[in-house]
Design a protein around this motif. Structure first.
Motif, PDB file in Angstrom:
ATOM      1  N   SER A  99      41.000  59.499  36.619  1.00 57.03           N
ATOM      2  CA  SER A  99      40.672  59.987  35.591  1.00 57.03           C
ATOM      3  C   SER A  99      40.346  61.448  35.187  1.00 57.03           C
ATOM      4  N   PRO A 100      40.065  61.678  34.001  1.00 52.97           N
ATOM      5  CA  PRO A 100      40.348  63.323  34.154  1.00 52.97           C
ATOM      6  C   PRO A 100      39.110  64.012  34.207  1.00 52.97           C
ATOM      7  N   CYS A 101      38.401  63.429  35.222  1.00 48.42           N
ATOM      8  CA  CYS A 101      37.422  64.172  35.701  1.00 48.42           C
ATOM      9  C   CYS A 101      37.404  64.262  36.880  1.00 48.42           C
ATOM     10  N   GLY A 102      38.678  63.640  37.682  1.00 46.45           N
ATOM     11  CA  GLY A 102      38.912  63.235  39.115  1.00 46.45           C
ATOM     12  C   GLY A 102      38.102  62.916  40.020  1.00 46.45           C
ATOM     13  N   ARG A 103      37.027  61.705  38.839  1.00 41.92           N
ATOM     14  CA  ARG A 103      36.300  60.808  40.480  1.00 41.92           C
ATOM     15  C   ARG A 103      36.648  58.689  40.131  1.00 41.92           C
ATOM     16  N   PHE A 104      37.429  58.990  38.991  1.00 41.51           N
ATOM     17  CA  PHE A 104      38.085  57.927  39.562  1.00 41.51           C
ATOM     18  C   PHE A 104      39.680  57.548  39.260  1.00 41.51           C
ATOM     19  N   VAL A 105      40.012  56.585  39.956  1.00 40.20           N
ATOM     20  CA  VAL A 105      41.007  56.000  40.042  1.00 40.20           C
ATOM     21  C   VAL A 105      41.112  54.606  39.887  1.00 40.20           C
ATOM     22  N   ALA A 106      42.215  54.682  39.179  1.00 44.74           N
ATOM     23  CA  ALA A 106      42.320  53.042  38.834  1.00 44.74           C
ATOM     24  C   ALA A 106      43.984  52.521  37.762  1.00 44.74           C
ATOM     25  N   ALA A 107      44.019  51.158  38.242  1.00 43.96           N
ATOM     26  CA  ALA A 107      45.526  50.712  38.478  1.00 43.96           C
ATOM     27  C   ALA A 107      45.163  49.417  37.367  1.00 43.96           C
ATOM     28  N   SER A 108      46.840  49.004  36.506  1.00 41.68           N
ATOM     29  CA  SER A 108      46.685  47.460  36.514  1.00 41.68           C
ATOM     30  C   SER A 108      47.583  47.119  36.267  1.00 41.68           C
ATOM     31  N   GLY A 109      47.813  45.977  36.411  1.00 42.21           N
ATOM     32  CA  GLY A 109      49.183  45.290  37.022  1.00 42.21           C
ATOM     33  C   GLY A 109      48.881  43.931  36.207  1.00 42.21           C
ATOM     34  N   PHE A 110      49.637  42.841  36.988  1.00 42.28           N
ATOM     35  CA  PHE A 110      50.059  41.723  36.698  1.00 42.28           C
ATOM     36  C   PHE A 110      48.912  40.824  36.016  1.00 42.28           C
ATOM     37  N   THR A 111      47.889  40.933  36.596  1.00 44.13           N
ATOM     38  CA  THR A 111      46.784  40.194  36.235  1.00 44.13           C
ATOM     39  C   THR A 111      45.612  40.727  35.527  1.00 44.13           C
ATOM     40  N   ASP A 168      43.278  41.961  34.975  1.00 50.61           N
ATOM     41  CA  ASP A 168      41.460  42.845  35.018  1.00 50.61           C
ATOM     42  C   ASP A 168      42.912  44.343  35.326  1.00 50.61           C
ATOM     43  N   LEU A 169      41.759  45.127  34.762  1.00 53.16           N
ATOM     44  CA  LEU A 169      41.822  46.545  35.023  1.00 53.16           C
ATOM     45  C   LEU A 169      40.974  46.679  36.562  1.00 53.16           C
ATOM     46  N   LYS A 170      41.091  47.757  37.069  1.00 60.31           N
ATOM     47  CA  LYS A 170      40.102  48.192  38.421  1.00 60.31           C
ATOM     48  C   LYS A 170      39.795  49.319  38.607  1.00 60.31           C
ATOM     49  N   VAL A 171      38.820  49.960  38.787  1.00 66.19           N
ATOM     50  CA  VAL A 171      38.824  51.256  38.587  1.00 66.19           C
ATOM     51  C   VAL A 171      37.796  51.547  40.381  1.00 66.19           C
ATOM     52  N   TRP A 172      38.747  52.916  40.624  1.00 63.08           N
ATOM     53  CA  TRP A 172      37.657  52.879  41.936  1.00 63.08           C
ATOM     54  C   TRP A 172      37.132  54.138  41.634  1.00 63.08           C
ATOM     55  N   PHE A 230      34.277  49.355  39.061  1.00 62.98           N
ATOM     56  CA  PHE A 230      33.809  48.085  38.240  1.00 62.98           C
ATOM     57  C   PHE A 230      35.370  48.068  37.650  1.00 62.98           C
ATOM     58  N   GLU A 231      35.320  47.410  37.109  1.00 64.23           N
ATOM     59  CA  GLU A 231      36.755  46.901  36.021  1.00 64.23           C
ATOM     60  C   GLU A 231      36.067  46.575  34.693  1.00 64.23           C
ATOM     61  N   LEU A 232      37.712  46.471  34.191  1.00 62.74           N
ATOM     62  CA  LEU A 232      37.411  46.234  33.031  1.00 62.74           C
ATOM     63  C   LEU A 232      38.070  44.559  32.579  1.00 62.74           C
ATOM     64  N   LYS A 233      37.665  43.512  31.848  1.00 60.12           N
ATOM     65  CA  LYS A 233      37.871  42.950  31.466  1.00 60.12           C
ATOM     66  C   LYS A 233      38.161  42.133  30.069  1.00 60.12           C
ATOM     67  N   GLY A 234      38.968  41.462  29.964  1.00 62.28           N
ATOM     68  CA  GLY A 234      38.773  40.425  28.482  1.00 62.28           C
ATOM     69  C   GLY A 234      40.185  40.196  28.582  1.00 62.28           C
ATOM     70  N   ASP A 284      27.846  47.086  33.697  1.00 58.61           N
ATOM     71  CA  ASP A 284      29.854  46.622  33.622  1.00 58.61           C
ATOM     72  C   ASP A 284      29.818  47.133  32.189  1.00 58.61           C
ATOM     73  N   PRO A 285      31.100  48.145  32.272  1.00 59.44           N
ATOM     74  CA  PRO A 285      31.877  48.673  30.851  1.00 59.44           C
ATOM     75  C   PRO A 285      31.506  47.225  29.734  1.00 59.44           C
ATOM     76  N   HIS A 286      31.430  48.155  28.251  1.00 56.32           N
ATOM     77  CA  HIS A 286      30.700  47.776  27.520  1.00 56.32           C
ATOM     78  C   HIS A 286      32.462  48.059  26.362  1.00 56.32           C
ATOM     79  N   LEU A 287      32.847  45.901  25.416  1.00 57.87           N
ATOM     80  CA  LEU A 287      32.926  46.451  25.217  1.00 57.87           C
ATOM     81  C   LEU A 287      33.448  47.518  23.701  1.00 57.87           C
ATOM     82  N   LEU A 288      34.039  48.155  22.742  1.00 54.77           N
ATOM     83  CA  LEU A 288      33.457  48.910  21.114  1.00 54.77           C
ATOM     84  C   LEU A 288      34.580  48.538  19.901  1.00 54.77           C
ATOM     85  N   MET A 289      35.653  48.092  20.905  1.00 53.52           N
ATOM     86  CA  MET A 289      36.738  48.038  20.340  1.00 53.52           C
ATOM     87  C   MET A 289      37.720  47.140  20.229  1.00 53.52           C
TER      88      MET A 289
END
Length: 340
Positions: free
Chosen positions: A132-144, A146-150, A167-171, A211-216
């Motif tokens: 992430s631009p703030c340097g606090r998080f790393v994230a990964a996406s792939g075959f599944t 869901d987008l996972k964030v650590w 957290f995770e981004l789902k939908g 959890d994260p909130h879907l905006l659009m």
């Protein structure tokens, strides 16, 4: 970076000039498949495509500015057995992240001497990984879908503490090809094989279970057998989605596609990004880098400033918004945009 074992470095201030001089750097016995600048721009990191290892190059600058020379620095020990699909350096300068197409995500110290932490993404196969631009998080996406964030934590003394799930981004209903952050990591956007992109509010208290909130969400037409690419503008107002050789620019406020640019490259676009100020959108696909003015971002900025002007509570705020409106209108007029 090119497969002829060369890297070319440009200065962005020369983009408006007819002649754009570059500095060439040769990679010995290999070519670079990924390049990342250090936060202070005094060095850059490459991934050697064949060796699958990292190398650091130091950049020396002229007193009046510009690059005078580049020299090879350190080489990291080889860790991944599968191709590396993610490489990034934290803006804090505290760590480097690599991730292979398998499922192993690794956090390194800056000299490559120690692996600070590693995690299994559990994505079956990983297609994208970023810091992430703030340097606090790393994230990964792939075959599944869901987008996972650590969260990457450090003690006040600067010592690494842990790499823990945030957290995770789902939908989405299918694998996620790519994703991006805005400048302060309060927004994230993703693009999926299912033909949709999604925008989330990630300014949350995940420690308390929020959890994260879907905006659009919006739709686009995927190109068969080609991974789509995405970038979110620094201010979070524009979602850029590349599908095949075309680039589509969406308003994050309305979800509408405001502009499409077709047949940009001879080959499918493999990277799209915004510059740090959000003034330009860049794409790569063949042997060229294309740079476009972020006209949609200026239109969104103008619309926001006009709306905020109606409720401006102080004269100072009104003056600032009026100056922003004048600046955006002048830019759009220069670009030939009517009715702005």
């Amino acid at each position: 970076m090119r497969e002829d074992r060369s890297l070319h470095l440009w200065t962005t201030k020369d983009f408006s000039q007819k002649e754009r001089k570059s500095v060439r750097v040769n990679v010995e016995f290999d070519h670079a498949s990924k390049v990342r600048w250090s936060p202070d721009c005094k060095a850059f990191l490459i991934l050697r495509a064949t060796d699958n290892t990292l190398e650091v190059y130091k950049v020396h600058r002229k007193p009046e500015g510009g690059i005078s020379s580049v020299e090879k620095g350190i080489t990291f020990p080889k860790h991944h057995t599968e191709d590396v699909i993610g490489l990034d350096i934290a803006c804090t300068g505290r760590y480097i992240m690599t991730c292979s197409e398998k499922t192993d995500l690794v956090i390194w110290d800056l000299k490559g001497q120690n692996v600070l932490g590693k995690v299994d993404t559990y994505l079956m196969s990983t297609t994208c990984a970023r810091i992430s631009p703030c340097g606090r998080f790393v994230a990964a996406s792939g075959f599944t879908p869901d987008l996972k964030v650590w969260e990457v934590s450090f003690a006040k003394s600067g010592e690494f503490k842990q790499l823990a799930r945030a957290f995770e981004l789902k939908g989405h209903t299918s694998g996620i090809h790519d994703f991006g952050f805005n400048c302060d990591s309060s927004r994230m956007s993703s693009v999926s094989k299912d033909g949709t992109w999604r925008l989330y509010d990630t300014k949350i208290e995940f420690e308390k279970g929020e959890d994260p909130h879907l905006l659009m969400t919006g739709k686009y037409k995927p190109t068969p057998d080609v991974a789509s690419r995405l970038a979110l503008s620094p201010d979070g107002t524009v979602v850029a989605v590349a599908s095949g050789t075309s680039l589509h620019l969406y308003s994050s406020r309305t979800g509408n596609c405001e502009a499409s640019i077709h047949d940009i490259h001879a080959a499918p676009i493999n990277c799209v990004l915004f510059d740090a100020a959000g003034k330009y959108v860049l794409t790569t696909g063949d042997k060229h880098v294309h740079v476009f003015h972020n006209v949609i971002g200026q239109k969104e900025l103008l619309a926001s400033a006009r709306m905020n002007l109606r409720s401006a509570g102080t004269s100072a705020m009104r003056e600032r918004l009026e100056a922003q409106i004048a600046s955006s209108e002048a830019f759009l007029q220069k670009m030939g945009v009517t009715g702005a």
